[in-house]
Design an enzyme around this catalytic site. Structure first.
Site, short mmCIF file in Angstrom:
data_model
loop_
_atom_site.label_atom_id
_atom_site.label_comp_id
_atom_site.label_asym_id
_atom_site.label_seq_id
_atom_site.Cartn_x
_atom_site.Cartn_y
_atom_site.Cartn_z
N ASN A 127 0.91 -1.04 -0.05
CA ASN A 127 -0.01 0.06 -0.05
C ASN A 127 0.94 1.35 0.09
O ASN A 127 1.59 1.55 0.99
CB ASN A 127 -1.22 -0.11 1.33
CG ASN A 127 -1.85 1.14 1.28
OD1 ASN A 127 -1.36 2.31 1.05
ND2 ASN A 127 -3.14 0.88 1.60
N HIS A 166 1.14 6.13 1.89
CA HIS A 166 1.73 7.21 2.50
C HIS A 166 3.20 7.74 1.96
O HIS A 166 3.70 8.74 2.28
CB HIS A 166 2.19 6.49 4.03
CG HIS A 166 0.89 6.36 5.01
ND1 HIS A 166 0.06 7.12 5.17
CD2 HIS A 166 0.45 5.17 5.50
CE1 HIS A 166 -0.84 6.81 5.90
NE2 HIS A 166 -0.62 5.60 5.99
N HIS A 179 -5.52 3.83 -1.81
CA HIS A 179 -6.98 4.18 -1.62
C HIS A 179 -7.20 5.50 -1.86
O HIS A 179 -6.65 6.52 -1.57
CB HIS A 179 -7.01 4.26 0.11
CG HIS A 179 -8.24 4.77 0.58
ND1 HIS A 179 -8.45 4.41 2.06
CD2 HIS A 179 -9.45 4.72 -0.02
CE1 HIS A 179 -9.64 4.97 2.17
NE2 HIS A 179 -10.51 5.00 1.14
N ARG A 224 -9.26 8.14 -1.40
CA ARG A 224 -10.13 8.81 -0.65
C ARG A 224 -11.08 9.78 -1.13
O ARG A 224 -10.58 10.56 -1.97
CB ARG A 224 -9.59 9.25 0.68
CG ARG A 224 -8.61 8.23 1.47
CD ARG A 224 -8.10 8.99 2.57
NE ARG A 224 -9.24 9.30 3.49
CZ ARG A 224 -9.79 8.58 4.79
NH1 ARG A 224 -9.37 7.39 5.03
NH2 ARG A 224 -10.85 8.98 5.26
N ARG A 254 -6.99 13.11 0.54
CA ARG A 254 -5.72 13.49 1.36
C ARG A 254 -4.59 13.17 1.17
O ARG A 254 -3.40 13.41 1.24
CB ARG A 254 -6.08 13.12 3.03
CG ARG A 254 -6.06 11.64 3.35
CD ARG A 254 -6.13 11.54 4.94
NE ARG A 254 -7.38 11.66 5.14
CZ ARG A 254 -8.07 11.24 6.40
NH1 ARG A 254 -7.26 10.29 6.90
NH2 ARG A 254 -9.11 11.44 6.70
N GLU A 279 -8.47 0.76 -3.34
CA GLU A 279 -9.41 0.73 -2.19
C GLU A 279 -10.47 1.99 -2.24
O GLU A 279 -9.89 3.04 -2.67
CB GLU A 279 -8.67 0.95 -0.85
CG GLU A 279 -7.86 -0.25 -0.44
CD GLU A 279 -6.97 -0.09 0.75
OE1 GLU A 279 -7.03 1.29 1.41
OE2 GLU A 279 -6.20 -0.97 1.03
N THR A 298 -17.64 -1.62 14.88
CA THR A 298 -17.20 -0.97 16.34
C THR A 298 -15.51 -1.19 16.06
O THR A 298 -14.89 -0.21 16.67
CB THR A 298 -17.18 -2.29 17.42
OG1 THR A 298 -18.45 -2.99 16.81
CG2 THR A 298 -17.48 -1.63 18.56
N GLU A 335 -11.08 -8.96 3.21
CA GLU A 335 -9.86 -8.45 3.83
C GLU A 335 -10.20 -8.12 5.29
O GLU A 335 -10.78 -7.47 5.62
CB GLU A 335 -9.32 -7.23 3.31
CG GLU A 335 -7.89 -6.68 3.78
CD GLU A 335 -7.10 -5.74 3.08
OE1 GLU A 335 -7.21 -5.84 1.93
OE2 GLU A 335 -6.40 -5.01 3.80
N HIS A 363 -3.59 -4.01 7.73
CA HIS A 363 -3.82 -2.73 8.53
C HIS A 363 -3.02 -2.97 9.72
O HIS A 363 -3.20 -4.00 10.48
CB HIS A 363 -5.34 -2.60 9.09
CG HIS A 363 -5.26 -0.98 9.33
ND1 HIS A 363 -5.62 0.08 8.57
CD2 HIS A 363 -5.04 -0.34 10.66
CE1 HIS A 363 -5.79 1.17 9.53
NE2 HIS A 363 -5.14 0.98 10.69
N1 PXP Z 1 -5.93 -2.79 4.10
C1 PXP Z 1 -6.59 -1.61 4.11
C2 PXP Z 1 -7.87 -2.13 3.61
C3 PXP Z 1 -6.36 -0.25 4.30
O1 PXP Z 1 -7.26 0.69 4.38
C4 PXP Z 1 -5.10 0.00 4.97
C5 PXP Z 1 -4.63 1.16 5.13
O2 PXP Z 1 -5.18 1.97 6.18
C6 PXP Z 1 -4.22 -0.99 4.87
C7 PXP Z 1 -4.42 -2.43 4.47
C8 PXP Z 1 -2.86 -0.77 5.34
O3 PXP Z 1 -2.58 -0.46 6.61
P1 PXP Z 1 -1.13 0.03 7.04
O4 PXP Z 1 -0.57 1.21 6.17
O5 PXP Z 1 -1.36 0.23 8.42
O6 PXP Z 1 -0.08 -1.19 6.55
#
Ligand code: PXP
Length: 248
Positions: free
Chosen positions: A7, A10, A51, A53, A57, A78, A109, A159, A199
């Site tokens: 991913n 960032h 993603h 969004r 962002r 995503e 939750t 996922e 995540h």
């Molecule tokens: N999977 C999904 C569905 C996400 O939205 C994210 C990013 O929040 C990730 C995986 C990757 O998470 P991380 O950046 O904490 O590795």
């Protein structure tokens, strides 16, 4: 083998911190998520995840189109479960989409998509993706009602949200959260779903995460982008993929 989806959101977060107002022809804008994706692929990433969004962002729409043209493995988009994003996905035609919550109403939750509470919207989007040949995944908490609803609506993938487990990693709740993931993966598999997870996975908790049964792919972002600052992208990806596939 457990596949690794990288991913790259960032990388775009870092770019936006300085170049939020830059246009597409705005000169040297760095770091470029497309270049990050290419380096990740050279190091063995099995897919690239972004993603897009609604608040834009980090990843921008032009990034997604450039990735569509350059990603050689598979692009996983995503997105929120909205008619606008569904239409965009049908134009873009990524290999995968992963439906994620973006507003509070859609969130369970622990933070996954509330498939149970949004059946009609999720069903419409999944049906559109299935008809177009895009593989749809639902980002859900590892709980039976959400897993059953995902299977009932015809999604091929889920996922499992590993955030609650990652958050509890240094607490006594860790074992319980891990058992929830194991049980969720078993149920999802039994219901015919292919199981991804993501995540909060990092270079430490991957040792346990990789033992979740039936895992197809892990989607990992923050820890890889963070390590890449010190080691470079290729080493960061290679090391995560190695750890994901160590013998247990
Ligand atoms: N999977 C999904 C569905 C996400 O939205 C994210 C990013 O929040 C990730 C995986 C990757 O998470 P991380 O950046 O904490 O590795």
């Amino acid at each position: 083998m457990i596949f690794l989806g990288v991913n790259i959101d960032h990388c775009a977060t870092l770019r936006q911190a300085r170049y939020r107002d830059a246009t597409a022809d705005g000169g040297a804008v760095e770091p470029d998520p497309v270049a990050f994706a290419a380096a990740a692929e050279r190091a063995g990433a099995d897919g690239i995840t972004v993603h897009l969004r609604e608040d834009r962002r980090h990843i921008q729409e032009r990034d997604v189109w450039r990735l569509r043209d350059t990603v050689r493995t598979r692009l996983n988009l995503e997105m929120a479960c909205t008619p606008e994003m569904t239409a965009l996905a049908l134009k873009l035609m990524p290999a995968f989409v992963c439906l994620v919550p973006e507003n509070r109403r859609e969130v369970t939750t622990e933070g996954g998509l509330d498939v149970v509470g949004n059946r009609d919207r999720v069903r419409d989007c999944v049906a559109a993706m299935n008809a177009a040949g895009i593989k749809a995944s639902l980002f859900i908490d590892p709980d039976a009602p959400q897993i059953d609803a995902s299977a009932d609506l015809g999604a091929p993938f889920v996922e499992l949200h590993t955030g609650a487990y990652a958050h509890a990693y240094f607490t006594p709740r860790r074992a319980g959260e891990f058992e929830r993931l194991r049980a969720g993966a078993k149920l999802a598999h039994a219901r015919g779903l292919t199981v991804n997870a993501g995540h909060g996975i990092n270079y430490e908790n991957i040792a346990e995460v990789r033992t979740i049964p039936h895992l197809y792919e892990l989607n990992i972002g923050h820890s890889i982008v963070s390590r890449a600052v010190f080691t470079g992208v290729e080493e960061a990806v290679r090391e995560m993929k190695r750890r994901a596939n160590l013998e247990t």
